[in-house]
Design a protein around this motif. Sequence first.
Motif, PDB file in Angstrom:
ATOM      1  N   PHE A  76       5.713  -3.003  -5.117  1.00  0.00           N
ATOM      2  CA  PHE A  76       4.776  -4.014  -4.631  1.00  0.00           C
ATOM      3  C   PHE A  76       4.252  -3.659  -3.240  1.00  0.00           C
ATOM      4  CE2 PHE A  76       7.288  -7.171  -7.400  1.00  0.00           C
ATOM      5  CZ  PHE A  76       6.535  -6.816  -8.509  1.00  0.00           C
ATOM      6  N   GLY A  77       5.135  -3.186  -2.369  1.00  0.00           N
ATOM      7  CA  GLY A  77       4.726  -2.841  -1.017  1.00  0.00           C
ATOM      8  C   GLY A  77       3.744  -1.680  -0.991  1.00  0.00           C
ATOM      9  N   THR A  78       3.962  -0.688  -1.867  1.00  0.00           N
ATOM     10  CA  THR A  78       3.060   0.459  -1.932  1.00  0.00           C
ATOM     11  C   THR A  78       1.681   0.034  -2.433  1.00  0.00           C
ATOM     12  OG1 THR A  78       4.930   1.933  -2.372  1.00  0.00           O
ATOM     13  CG2 THR A  78       2.730   2.754  -2.899  1.00  0.00           C
ATOM     14  N   LEU A  79       1.648  -0.772  -3.497  1.00  0.00           N
ATOM     15  CA  LEU A  79       0.364  -1.233  -4.029  1.00  0.00           C
ATOM     16  C   LEU A  79      -0.368  -2.127  -3.032  1.00  0.00           C
ATOM     17  CD1 LEU A  79       1.381  -2.019  -7.723  1.00  0.00           C
ATOM     18  CD2 LEU A  79       0.182  -0.001  -6.854  1.00  0.00           C
ATOM     19  N   LEU A  80       0.384  -2.990  -2.334  1.00  0.00           N
ATOM     20  CA  LEU A  80      -0.244  -3.862  -1.350  1.00  0.00           C
ATOM     21  C   LEU A  80      -0.827  -3.062  -0.194  1.00  0.00           C
ATOM     22  CD1 LEU A  80      -0.873  -6.681  -0.269  1.00  0.00           C
ATOM     23  CD2 LEU A  80       1.437  -6.749   0.709  1.00  0.00           C
ATOM     24  N   SER A  81      -0.067  -2.123   0.311  1.00  0.00           N
ATOM     25  CA  SER A  81      -0.564  -1.303   1.427  1.00  0.00           C
ATOM     26  C   SER A  81      -1.757  -0.452   0.995  1.00  0.00           C
ATOM     27  CB  SER A  81       0.558  -0.404   1.955  1.00  0.00           C
ATOM     28  OG  SER A  81       1.032   0.461   0.924  1.00  0.00           O
ATOM     29  N   TYR A  82      -1.739   0.038  -0.232  1.00  0.00           N
ATOM     30  CA  TYR A  82      -2.856   0.840  -0.729  1.00  0.00           C
ATOM     31  C   TYR A  82      -4.120  -0.008  -0.838  1.00  0.00           C
ATOM     32  CZ  TYR A  82      -5.306   4.334  -3.572  1.00  0.00           C
ATOM     33  OH  TYR A  82      -6.213   5.258  -4.037  1.00  0.00           O
ATOM     34  N   GLY A  83      -3.949  -1.267  -1.281  1.00  0.00           N
ATOM     35  CA  GLY A  83      -5.095  -2.162  -1.354  1.00  0.00           C
ATOM     36  C   GLY A  83      -5.643  -2.514   0.018  1.00  0.00           C
ATOM     37  N   ILE A  84      -4.758  -2.778   0.970  1.00  0.00           N
ATOM     38  CA  ILE A  84      -5.190  -3.091   2.338  1.00  0.00           C
ATOM     39  C   ILE A  84      -5.889  -1.903   2.970  1.00  0.00           C
ATOM     40  CG2 ILE A  84      -4.370  -3.671   4.659  1.00  0.00           C
ATOM     41  CD1 ILE A  84      -2.124  -5.276   3.364  1.00  0.00           C
ATOM     42  N   TRP A  85      -5.375  -0.729   2.688  1.00  0.00           N
ATOM     43  CA  TRP A  85      -5.927   0.492   3.265  1.00  0.00           C
ATOM     44  C   TRP A  85      -7.370   0.735   2.840  1.00  0.00           C
ATOM     45  CZ3 TRP A  85      -5.939   5.801   0.993  1.00  0.00           C
ATOM     46  CH2 TRP A  85      -6.241   6.785   1.948  1.00  0.00           C
ATOM     47  N   HIS A  86      -7.711   0.271   1.629  1.00  0.00           N
ATOM     48  CA  HIS A  86      -9.071   0.461   1.119  1.00  0.00           C
ATOM     49  C   HIS A  86     -10.047  -0.568   1.684  1.00  0.00           C
ATOM     50  CE1 HIS A  86      -8.992   3.791  -1.686  1.00  0.00           C
ATOM     51  NE2 HIS A  86      -7.827   3.387  -2.159  1.00  0.00           N
ATOM     52  N   LEU A  87      -9.554  -1.597   2.344  1.00  0.00           N
ATOM     53  CA  LEU A  87     -10.437  -2.619   2.893  1.00  0.00           C
ATOM     54  C   LEU A  87     -11.153  -2.100   4.138  1.00  0.00           C
ATOM     55  CD1 LEU A  87      -8.099  -5.753   2.670  1.00  0.00           C
ATOM     56  CD2 LEU A  87     -10.022  -5.204   1.153  1.00  0.00           C
ATOM     57  N   PRO A  88     -12.289  -2.694   4.461  1.00  0.00           N
ATOM     58  CA  PRO A  88     -12.936  -2.363   5.744  1.00  0.00           C
ATOM     59  C   PRO A  88     -12.018  -2.703   6.910  1.00  0.00           C
ATOM     60  CG  PRO A  88     -14.433  -3.559   4.297  1.00  0.00           C
ATOM     61  CD  PRO A  88     -13.093  -3.609   3.651  1.00  0.00           C
ATOM     62  N   VAL A  89     -12.234  -2.039   8.032  1.00  0.00           N
ATOM     63  CA  VAL A  89     -11.364  -2.229   9.187  1.00  0.00           C
ATOM     64  C   VAL A  89     -11.333  -3.681   9.634  1.00  0.00           C
ATOM     65  CG1 VAL A  89     -10.970  -1.568  11.593  1.00  0.00           C
ATOM     66  CG2 VAL A  89     -11.765   0.140   9.939  1.00  0.00           C
ATOM     67  N   VAL A  90     -12.468  -4.362   9.564  1.00  0.00           N
ATOM     68  CA  VAL A  90     -12.531  -5.768   9.986  1.00  0.00           C
ATOM     69  C   VAL A  90     -11.620  -6.631   9.127  1.00  0.00           C
ATOM     70  CG1 VAL A  90     -14.031  -7.766  10.269  1.00  0.00           C
ATOM     71  CG2 VAL A  90     -14.876  -5.480  10.852  1.00  0.00           C
ATOM     72  N   LEU A  91     -11.612  -6.369   7.822  1.00  0.00           N
ATOM     73  CA  LEU A  91     -10.761  -7.146   6.917  1.00  0.00           C
ATOM     74  C   LEU A  91      -9.298  -6.731   7.023  1.00  0.00           C
ATOM     75  CD1 LEU A  91     -13.006  -7.340   3.723  1.00  0.00           C
ATOM     76  CD2 LEU A  91     -12.654  -9.079   5.488  1.00  0.00           C
ATOM     77  N   GLN A  92      -9.042  -5.478   7.340  1.00  0.00           N
ATOM     78  CA  GLN A  92      -7.654  -5.037   7.512  1.00  0.00           C
ATOM     79  C   GLN A  92      -6.967  -5.824   8.615  1.00  0.00           C
ATOM     80  OE1 GLN A  92      -7.219  -0.825   8.082  1.00  0.00           O
ATOM     81  NE2 GLN A  92      -8.212  -0.283   6.146  1.00  0.00           N
ATOM     82  N   ASN A  93      -7.675  -6.130   9.664  1.00  0.00           N
ATOM     83  CA  ASN A  93      -7.098  -6.904  10.765  1.00  0.00           C
ATOM     84  C   ASN A  93      -6.733  -8.320  10.344  1.00  0.00           C
ATOM     85  OD1 ASN A  93      -7.468  -4.692  12.470  1.00  0.00           O
ATOM     86  ND2 ASN A  93      -9.517  -5.357  13.096  1.00  0.00           N
ATOM     87  N   LYS A  94      -7.392  -8.833   9.291  1.00  0.00           N
ATOM     88  CA  LYS A  94      -7.108 -10.185   8.811  1.00  0.00           C
ATOM     89  C   LYS A  94      -5.867 -10.235   7.926  1.00  0.00           C
ATOM     90  CE  LYS A  94     -10.969 -11.615  10.690  1.00  0.00           C
ATOM     91  NZ  LYS A  94     -10.976 -12.473  11.914  1.00  0.00           N
ATOM     92  N   THR A  95      -5.409  -9.094   7.479  1.00  0.00           N
ATOM     93  CA  THR A  95      -4.264  -9.054   6.564  1.00  0.00           C
ATOM     94  C   THR A  95      -2.927  -8.989   7.295  1.00  0.00           C
ATOM     95  OG1 THR A  95      -4.379  -6.628   6.415  1.00  0.00           O
ATOM     96  CG2 THR A  95      -5.661  -7.906   4.809  1.00  0.00           C
ATOM     97  N   VAL A  96      -2.952  -9.260   8.585  1.00  0.00           N
ATOM     98  CA  VAL A  96      -1.717  -9.191   9.369  1.00  0.00           C
ATOM     99  C   VAL A  96      -0.680 -10.206   8.886  1.00  0.00           C
ATOM    100  CG1 VAL A  96      -2.473 -10.847  11.117  1.00  0.00           C
ATOM    101  CG2 VAL A  96      -0.879  -9.002  11.752  1.00  0.00           C
ATOM    102  N   VAL A  97      -1.097 -11.174   8.076  1.00  0.00           N
ATOM    103  CA  VAL A  97      -0.175 -12.198   7.584  1.00  0.00           C
ATOM    104  C   VAL A  97       0.944 -11.601   6.731  1.00  0.00           C
ATOM    105  CG1 VAL A  97      -1.848 -14.083   7.671  1.00  0.00           C
ATOM    106  CG2 VAL A  97      -1.735 -12.635   5.645  1.00  0.00           C
ATOM    107  N   TYR A  98       0.717 -10.411   6.181  1.00  0.00           N
ATOM    108  CA  TYR A  98       1.769  -9.817   5.355  1.00  0.00           C
ATOM    109  C   TYR A  98       3.013  -9.487   6.173  1.00  0.00           C
ATOM    110  CZ  TYR A  98       1.058  -5.007   7.060  1.00  0.00           C
ATOM    111  OH  TYR A  98       1.005  -3.868   7.833  1.00  0.00           O
TER     112      TYR A  98
END
Length: 287
Positions: A76-98
Motif C-alpha cells: 500500500f505504501g509503495t502504491l500510494l507513494s507512486y501515485g503521489i509522485w505522479h501528481l503535480p508539485v502543487v498537489l504533492q504538497n497537499k498530500t502531506v496528510v499521509y
Amino acid sequence: MKPWLKLLPALIPFALFFVGGIILTMIQSLGMMNPLVHYDSMWTAYKTVFTHGHFMKSILFSFYVAFVSAGLSIVFGTLLSYGIWHLPVVLQNKTVVYKIPIVLPHIAVAFITMIFLSRSGIIASVCYHLGIISQMKQFPNLIFSRYGMGEIIAYIVKETSFVTLMVMSVLMKFDKRYIQTARQLGAGEARIFLTVVLPHLKEILTTTFLILFIYSFGAFEIPYILGSSTPGMLSLQVYDYYFRHDLSLRPVAMALLVILFLISSLFTYFYFVIYNKLRGGADFDHF
C-alpha cells in the motif's frame, strides 16, 4: 584520545541497563535468583515453552501478524507513494496528510481502529443506519479476531505512511526521463512500474520491510488493545506470565523474553546482511 573512549558516557548506561537486563533475564529464565522456583533442571522453563502447544501457536501467530502487516504496508505504501509522485508539485504538497499516522503513537492508532471497526463502531453504525445490516452483531468481528485482523489493520494504518515516506525519499531523486523513454518504446504503466521503477526501490523496500517486521513481531501496545487472548502474540504471553501468574512461573516469562530477543536479533542480523548485499551487489545511482 581513542574514538571509543569518547563513547563511554553513552556506553556505560547501555551496558548497565540493556546488556545487564538481558543477562539478568537469561539468568532468571534458568530458574535462578527466584527463591520460589525449585526446578529439577535449569532448562525446565524452556522445555515448558516448547512442549506446550499454545506457546508455539503464539510464536507462529506473531510471525503471521508481523509478516502480513509489514507486507501489506509495503504494498500500500509503495502504491500510494507512486501515485503521489505522479501528481503535480502543487498537489504533492497537499498530500502531506499521509504523514499524520507517523506522529500518532501506536496506542492512539489502536483506539482509532477500535472506534471505527468494532461492532459498535462508526462503520458498523453507518452500515446499520443505511440498512446494509439489520443488527450490529452482523458486522464482521474485525477487532479481537482470532485471525489478528484488528492488529493487522492497525499496523497497516500506522506503517503505510512510514513506507510512503521512505519510498518518496527515493522517488524524489529518480530521473523521470527513464519513464518517458520507456513510454516511447511502447511500455505500459504496469510494465514501467515493475521493470523501471520497482528495481530502483528494491533496497529501501527490503530494509523497510525488515524494520516493520521486527518491530511488529515484538510490539505490545496494539496486540494488548486489539488482540485476542487465544493464541495471542508472544508479547502478550510474556505479559500474562509475568504479571498474572505467581512468581513460581516467572522463569517461563523470562524464557519467552529470551526467545523473543533471540528471534528479533536473528532478523536484525538478516537485515544487516541483506542491506549490505543490496548496497554492495547493485549500484542504483545509474537510474
